[in-house]
Design a protein around this motif. Structure first.
Motif, PDB file in Angstrom:
ATOM      1  N   GLU A 110       0.833  -1.206   0.000  1.00 29.71           N
ATOM      2  CA  GLU A 110       0.000   0.000   0.000  1.00 29.71           C
ATOM      3  C   GLU A 110       0.871   1.261   0.000  1.00 29.71           C
ATOM      4  O   GLU A 110       0.576   2.233  -0.705  1.00 29.71           O
ATOM      5  CB  GLU A 110      -0.929   0.019   1.210  1.00 29.71           C
ATOM      6  CG  GLU A 110      -1.870   1.208   1.202  1.00 29.71           C
ATOM      7  CD  GLU A 110      -2.879   1.179   2.338  1.00 29.71           C
ATOM      8  OE1 GLU A 110      -3.807   1.998   2.303  1.00 29.71           O
ATOM      9  OE2 GLU A 110      -2.729   0.351   3.260  1.00 29.71           O
ATOM     10  N   VAL A 122      -6.164   1.192  -1.769  1.00 26.06           N
ATOM     11  CA  VAL A 122      -5.857  -0.218  -2.002  1.00 26.06           C
ATOM     12  C   VAL A 122      -6.786  -1.094  -1.165  1.00 26.06           C
ATOM     13  O   VAL A 122      -6.874  -0.929   0.046  1.00 26.06           O
ATOM     14  CB  VAL A 122      -4.383  -0.531  -1.650  1.00 26.06           C
ATOM     15  CG1 VAL A 122      -4.078  -2.007  -1.902  1.00 26.06           C
ATOM     16  CG2 VAL A 122      -3.441   0.349  -2.457  1.00 26.06           C
ATOM     17  N   ILE A 132      -7.046  -1.613  -6.803  1.00 21.55           N
ATOM     18  CA  ILE A 132      -6.691  -0.234  -6.505  1.00 21.55           C
ATOM     19  C   ILE A 132      -7.792   0.651  -7.060  1.00 21.55           C
ATOM     20  O   ILE A 132      -8.169   0.511  -8.233  1.00 21.55           O
ATOM     21  CB  ILE A 132      -5.340   0.144  -7.161  1.00 21.55           C
ATOM     22  CG1 ILE A 132      -4.228  -0.786  -6.668  1.00 21.55           C
ATOM     23  CG2 ILE A 132      -4.991   1.599  -6.869  1.00 21.55           C
ATOM     24  CD1 ILE A 132      -2.964  -0.716  -7.499  1.00 21.55           C
TER      25      ILE A 132
END
Length: 296
Positions: A110, A122, A132
């Motif tokens: 992330e 994320v 995402i």
């Protein structure tokens, strides 16, 4: 008191609202349970004074809360959560990926994604797949950024993943069904050997994987499968270079006449005139299907 605070700090203050970047604020609650956020550019003495007037909230993880909201909305269609999302975000693109990360690697992943774009969110859907959320309004030529992201993932995590980026969807009551449709397509038809997949690549992969469902292609498929490897490579290189004989020959370090003779032999044996658009499509799908089965 709330009106006075709002008047004092103006745009630096939000009351019972969720700003775009909630972690940029100090958060407090008053006796009426109203949520008050003050931008973090105030002095230490101001913060101490506000903590005397209100109850300071220290342990809220807004990022985690936002992620949970999106998972509930996308996976389970809880559209009532739409009101909690940022009002300024009208469109959303999904970027799906495959992973095998543990808890620690998920945090690092992330952080890597956020380093490319702070607005990315994320979500880890399950133990194998993630997505995402991209709210950025993009133009046609944004493939380079996604290639950089995919390469960074592969280099930093020693893990060969690929990204499938969808078209933009409006954030409304249909966003959950759009997400689930795209997620199912990615799981079923993703091309593990392609770094970045867009919708047209996913459609092509779908056609390659399902060409066996039509029995009419069985005979010609067997003919192609029985050909010498170099004949198949010539045709594939010819088609992937937009029917350009010179570029195709150069790609295989072959004389143009030799390349053309092999192309003609393929046409003669299979009955597929790959110089014509419709026959070329059929030939390409069958060749890619054969490659896929051989790799498996």
């Amino acid at each position: 008191m709330l009106l006075q605070i709002k008047e004092l700090y103006k745009d630096q203050c939000v009351i019972d609202e969720m700003p775009d970047y909630p972690n940029d604020y100090y958060w407090f609650k008053d006796e009426g349970n109203h949520l008050v956020g003050i931008k973090k550019n105030i002095s230490t003495s101001e913060k101490k004074l506000l903590a005397l007037i209100f109850n300071e909230i220290i342990s809220i993880d807004f990022d985690q809360q936002t992620r949970l909201f999106w998972l509930e909305l996308l996976l389970y269609g809880k559209t009532k959560l739409l009101d909690r999302m940022k009002a300024s975000d009208k469109h959303l693109r999904f970027i799906f990926f495959h992973h095998n990360f543990d808890s620690e690697l998920k945090i690092q992943f992330e952080q890597l994604i956020k380093s490319f774009n702070e607005t990315f969110i994320v979500l880890f859907i399950d133990r194998e797949y993630g997505v995402i959320l991209d709210f950025t309004k993009r133009g046609e030529y944004d493939i380079q950024e996604f290639e950089e992201i995919a390469k960074a993932i592969n280099e930093d995590f020693y893990y060969n993943t690929n990204l499938y980026k969808t078209i933009e969807y409006q954030i409304n009551e249909t966003i959950s069904s759009s997400f689930l449709k795209e997620f199912d397509l990615y799981k079923t038809y993703r091309n593990r050997h392609k770094l970045i997949m867009e919708q047209q690549e996913l459609l092509l992969q779908y056609m390659i994987l399902t060409v066996d469902d039509y029995d009419g292609f069985t005979e010609v498929s067997q003919k192609i499968e029985g050909l010498a490897y170099d004949l198949i490579e010539v045709v594939k290189c010819y088609l992937e270079n937009n029917f350009n004989l010179s570029v195709g020959a150069k790609c295989l370090y072959m004389h143009r006449n030799t390349f053309m003779n092999k192309l003609e032999k393929f046409i003669q044996v299979t009955g597929l005139n790959v110089k014509e658009f419709k026959d070329a499509i059929v030939a390409y799908l069958i060749i890619k299907n054969i490659e896929l089965r051989r790799n498996v």
